[in-house]
Write a protein that holds these residues in place. Structure first.
Motif, PDB file in Angstrom:
ATOM      1  N   ASP A  56     -18.905   0.460 -22.454  1.00 52.67           N
ATOM      2  CA  ASP A  56     -19.283   2.416 -23.727  1.00 52.67           C
ATOM      3  C   ASP A  56     -18.564   2.221 -24.970  1.00 52.67           C
ATOM      4  N   LYS A  57     -17.041   1.885 -24.497  1.00 46.54           N
ATOM      5  CA  LYS A  57     -16.384   1.950 -25.776  1.00 46.54           C
ATOM      6  C   LYS A  57     -16.798   0.679 -26.350  1.00 46.54           C
ATOM      7  N   ALA A  58     -16.403   0.149 -25.986  1.00 46.48           N
ATOM      8  CA  ALA A  58     -17.444  -1.884 -26.859  1.00 46.48           C
ATOM      9  C   ALA A  58     -18.615  -1.498 -27.326  1.00 46.48           C
ATOM     10  N   ALA A  59     -19.164  -0.211 -27.221  1.00 50.86           N
ATOM     11  CA  ALA A  59     -20.538  -0.391 -28.149  1.00 50.86           C
ATOM     12  C   ALA A  59     -20.782   0.578 -28.791  1.00 50.86           C
ATOM     13  N   ALA A  60     -19.681   1.288 -28.103  1.00 46.32           N
ATOM     14  CA  ALA A  60     -20.062   2.670 -29.840  1.00 46.32           C
ATOM     15  C   ALA A  60     -18.631   2.084 -30.771  1.00 46.32           C
ATOM     16  N   LYS A  61     -18.394   0.991 -30.732  1.00 44.19           N
ATOM     17  CA  LYS A  61     -17.424   0.475 -31.813  1.00 44.19           C
ATOM     18  C   LYS A  61     -17.872  -0.785 -32.754  1.00 44.19           C
ATOM     19  N   ASN A  62     -19.243  -1.408 -32.036  1.00 46.50           N
ATOM     20  CA  ASN A  62     -20.516  -2.437 -32.612  1.00 46.50           C
ATOM     21  C   ASN A  62     -19.816  -3.830 -32.452  1.00 46.50           C
ATOM     22  N   TYR A  63     -18.454  -3.272 -30.956  1.00 45.74           N
ATOM     23  CA  TYR A  63     -18.287  -5.335 -30.545  1.00 45.74           C
ATOM     24  C   TYR A  63     -19.660  -5.027 -30.078  1.00 45.74           C
ATOM     25  N   VAL A  64     -20.748  -5.051 -29.156  1.00 44.76           N
ATOM     26  CA  VAL A  64     -21.163  -5.022 -28.241  1.00 44.76           C
ATOM     27  C   VAL A  64     -22.998  -4.186 -29.004  1.00 44.76           C
ATOM     28  N   HIS A  65     -23.879  -4.770 -29.076  1.00 44.90           N
ATOM     29  CA  HIS A  65     -25.422  -3.741 -28.821  1.00 44.90           C
ATOM     30  C   HIS A  65     -25.391  -3.197 -28.214  1.00 44.90           C
ATOM     31  N   LYS A  66     -25.368  -1.178 -28.369  1.00 45.25           N
ATOM     32  CA  LYS A  66     -25.645  -0.878 -27.512  1.00 45.25           C
ATOM     33  C   LYS A  66     -26.547  -0.635 -26.107  1.00 45.25           C
ATOM     34  N   ASN A  67     -27.564  -1.571 -26.368  1.00 50.02           N
ATOM     35  CA  ASN A  67     -28.414  -2.033 -25.511  1.00 50.02           C
ATOM     36  C   ASN A  67     -28.411  -2.937 -24.540  1.00 50.02           C
ATOM     37  N   THR A  68     -26.682  -4.236 -25.320  1.00 50.61           N
ATOM     38  CA  THR A  68     -26.574  -4.668 -24.207  1.00 50.61           C
ATOM     39  C   THR A  68     -25.170  -4.560 -23.413  1.00 50.61           C
ATOM     40  N   ALA A  69     -24.639  -3.473 -23.815  1.00 53.50           N
ATOM     41  CA  ALA A  69     -23.849  -3.020 -22.969  1.00 53.50           C
ATOM     42  C   ALA A  69     -24.285  -1.385 -21.596  1.00 53.50           C
ATOM     43  N   ALA A  70     -25.674  -1.411 -21.698  1.00 56.67           N
ATOM     44  CA  ALA A  70     -26.460  -0.373 -21.130  1.00 56.67           C
ATOM     45  C   ALA A  70     -27.483  -2.103 -19.999  1.00 56.67           C
ATOM     46  N   ARG A  71     -27.729  -2.549 -20.815  1.00 60.32           N
ATOM     47  CA  ARG A  71     -28.482  -3.475 -20.002  1.00 60.32           C
ATOM     48  C   ARG A  71     -27.258  -3.939 -18.478  1.00 60.32           C
ATOM     49  N   LYS A  72     -25.581  -4.036 -19.396  1.00 54.99           N
ATOM     50  CA  LYS A  72     -24.682  -5.206 -17.854  1.00 54.99           C
ATOM     51  C   LYS A  72     -24.408  -4.033 -16.805  1.00 54.99           C
ATOM     52  N   LYS A  73     -24.384  -3.082 -18.158  1.00 57.08           N
ATOM     53  CA  LYS A  73     -23.992  -2.113 -16.934  1.00 57.08           C
ATOM     54  C   LYS A  73     -25.247  -1.580 -15.538  1.00 57.08           C
ATOM     55  N   SER A  74     -25.794  -2.006 -16.162  1.00 53.76           N
ATOM     56  CA  SER A  74     -27.116  -1.852 -15.133  1.00 53.76           C
ATOM     57  C   SER A  74     -27.240  -3.149 -14.048  1.00 53.76           C
ATOM     58  N   ARG A  75     -26.912  -4.239 -14.936  1.00 54.52           N
ATOM     59  CA  ARG A  75     -27.860  -5.618 -13.923  1.00 54.52           C
ATOM     60  C   ARG A  75     -25.702  -5.135 -12.744  1.00 54.52           C
ATOM     61  N   LEU A  76     -24.718  -4.748 -13.419  1.00 48.28           N
ATOM     62  CA  LEU A  76     -23.932  -5.007 -13.219  1.00 48.28           C
ATOM     63  C   LEU A  76     -24.107  -3.946 -11.717  1.00 48.28           C
ATOM     64  N   ALA A  77     -24.857  -2.705 -12.112  1.00 47.39           N
ATOM     65  CA  ALA A  77     -24.502  -2.190 -10.503  1.00 47.39           C
ATOM     66  C   ALA A  77     -25.430  -2.519  -9.883  1.00 47.39           C
ATOM     67  N   ARG A  78     -26.278  -2.553 -10.438  1.00 44.24           N
ATOM     68  CA  ARG A  78     -27.739  -3.686  -9.383  1.00 44.24           C
ATOM     69  C   ARG A  78     -27.469  -3.935  -8.532  1.00 44.24           C
ATOM     70  N   ALA A  79     -25.864  -5.305  -8.904  1.00 50.90           N
ATOM     71  CA  ALA A  79     -25.554  -6.476  -8.307  1.00 50.90           C
ATOM     72  C   ALA A  79     -24.400  -5.798  -7.165  1.00 50.90           C
ATOM     73  N   LEU A  80     -23.286  -5.007  -7.351  1.00 48.54           N
ATOM     74  CA  LEU A  80     -23.200  -4.188  -6.237  1.00 48.54           C
ATOM     75  C   LEU A  80     -23.314  -3.027  -5.512  1.00 48.54           C
ATOM     76  N   ALA A  81     -24.531  -2.622  -5.743  1.00 50.79           N
ATOM     77  CA  ALA A  81     -25.333  -1.481  -4.642  1.00 50.79           C
ATOM     78  C   ALA A  81     -26.489  -2.561  -3.355  1.00 50.79           C
ATOM     79  N   LYS A  82     -26.832  -3.866  -4.473  1.00 52.74           N
ATOM     80  CA  LYS A  82     -27.607  -5.142  -2.965  1.00 52.74           C
ATOM     81  C   LYS A  82     -26.243  -5.232  -1.811  1.00 52.74           C
ATOM     82  N   SER A  83     -24.620  -5.871  -2.993  1.00 48.93           N
ATOM     83  CA  SER A  83     -24.101  -6.462  -1.932  1.00 48.93           C
ATOM     84  C   SER A  83     -22.883  -5.914  -1.153  1.00 48.93           C
ATOM     85  N   LYS A  84     -23.537  -4.117  -1.524  1.00 49.46           N
ATOM     86  CA  LYS A  84     -23.058  -3.246  -0.195  1.00 49.46           C
ATOM     87  C   LYS A  84     -24.550  -3.136   0.482  1.00 49.46           C
ATOM     88  N   LYS A  85     -25.231  -3.481   0.337  1.00 45.70           N
ATOM     89  CA  LYS A  85     -26.179  -3.755   1.578  1.00 45.70           C
ATOM     90  C   LYS A  85     -26.038  -4.655   3.008  1.00 45.70           C
TER      91      LYS A  85
END
Length: 85
Positions: A56-85
């Motif tokens: 979020d901080k990197a996206a706010a300061k344009n180190y990464v695009h905001k959509n890239t940050a959102a996509r990475k967050k989504s994929r990380l959360a999904r992977a973590l949820a999948k690994s818990k099962k």
């Protein structure tokens, strides 16, 4: 080497920006890696929170695009949820 005064200043400015970019992106990649290297689900969850914050901080300061940050967050959360099962 540049001759004009403004070009000399620009070289210094570019060097500072490059170092900052490298530091921010390196810290971000390290935080993302910590999720997969976590031993317990609790550790992984903590690492995910940290990584999301850094994204979020990197996206706010344009180190990464905001959509890239959102996509990475989504994929990380999904992977973590999948690994818990």
């Amino acid at each position: 080497m540049p001759i004009k005064k403004s070009s000399i200043k620009d070289v210094r400015r570019t060097k500072r920006r490059r170092e900052r970019n490298i530091a921010v992106m390196s810290r971000l990649r390290g935080a993302i890696t910590q999720i997969s290297h976590a031993k317990t689900p609790e550790e992984a969850q903590k690492a995910l929170v940290t990584a999301e914050s850094l994204l979020d901080k990197a996206a706010a300061k344009n180190y990464v695009h905001k959509n890239t940050a959102a996509r990475k967050k989504s994929r990380l959360a999904r992977a973590l949820a999948k690994s818990k099962k």
